[in-house]
Write a protein that holds these residues in place. Sequence first.
Motif, PDB file in Angstrom:
ATOM      1  N   GLN A 224       4.076   1.401  -0.600  1.00 23.32           N
ATOM      2  CA  GLN A 224       4.977   1.354  -1.759  1.00 23.32           C
ATOM      3  C   GLN A 224       4.281   1.856  -3.021  1.00 23.32           C
TER       4      GLN A 224
ATOM      5  N   LYS B  41       0.842  -1.209   0.000  1.00 22.07           N
ATOM      6  CA  LYS B  41       0.000   0.000   0.000  1.00 22.07           C
ATOM      7  C   LYS B  41       0.877   1.259   0.000  1.00 22.07           C
TER       8      LYS B  41
ATOM      9  N   ARG C 111      12.211  -8.011  -7.302  1.00 23.50           N
ATOM     10  CA  ARG C 111      12.833  -7.502  -6.070  1.00 23.50           C
ATOM     11  C   ARG C 111      13.980  -8.349  -5.548  1.00 23.50           C
TER      12      ARG C 111
END
Length: 300
Positions: A54, A52, A221
Amino acid sequence: MSTPGRFASGAEVREGLARVGYLADDAIAGVVYLADRLGKPVLVEGPAGVGKTQLAKSVAEMAGARLIRLQCYEGLDESKALYEWNYKKQLLRIQAGRHGAEHAQGAGPAAWGDVEEDIFSEEFLLSRPLLEAIRATDPVVLLVDEVDRVEVETEALLLEVLSDYQVSIPELGTVVATQVPLVFLTSNNSRELSEALKRRCLFLHVDYPEPEREKEIVRTRVPGISAHLTDQVVGIVRLIRQMDLKKLPSVSETLDWAATLMLLGAESVDSDLARETLHVLLKYQSDIAKASKSLAVGGA
Ligand SMILES: Nc1ncnc2c1ncn2[C@@H]1O[C@H](COP(=O)(O)OP(=O)(O)OP(=O)(O)O)[C@@H](O)[C@H]1O
Ligand SMILES: [Mg+2]
């Protein structure tokens, strides 16, 4: 106020976000696109660690905008959210005025009216995040993070800002935004937000991602991770999320686990390795015990 229109379509938002490492689905990208077009804030709600906060950071990065963040907490008040007067500087100004009058030959003390006008001017104002976002002339994204932590009464502070993009300062007048900023409010739903606040926002529920999107997040990531390990990590996390636990593993925990496995040099995860590293995914001993038992039986 200039009209928004930073993005051409939801698809463009999705691609732009992917370029800065945020993997959105169509629903997320669509709401961001609409919020920009309609000039409305987005209320992002969902479990912890699903991206959220991010999202707001990544939208700012994608749009080349400055992120202004108001971190909410219990007891947050106007002076920390909107503005406050620089009390010490005002005192100094008053004292300086007195000295000046004493030393000036024949001049009477400075008229209080003049001093008052002076100390409640721009120079003595300390902008806090909401006012800063309203006054910004460069592109900004305003993030009101964890809005469910403030008391209901404090929410009222936000209403004028979020509906009219303006702030009233009794001593100075009303400051109106020259541009409609993109605004994101996040909530973990720890309490019900007021109807008034909800009405002003577009609502976006962000949940745990579908496996394909979670795999993409992991690949983005955790650089260098193999497709096989990614599949296993996401598959096991998915199994664990179906268990009846106190706190389900979030995306950030999936990422931590994937990074841990990479550090350990693992090429794949068997049930022993999964159980040995469960503390990275789960944060309650009772959850670890439950998951551990079930992984042993299932032979993940
Ligand atoms: N869609 C996504 N794409 C890329 N990374 C993501 C995504 N979702 C989550 N993440 C990763 O997960 C981390 C945690 O996300 P974030 O802090 O935004 O969660 P949150 O929903 O705000 O959690 P909380 O409710 O605890 O504040 C981010 O730093 C990011 O690395
Ligand atoms: Mg957050």
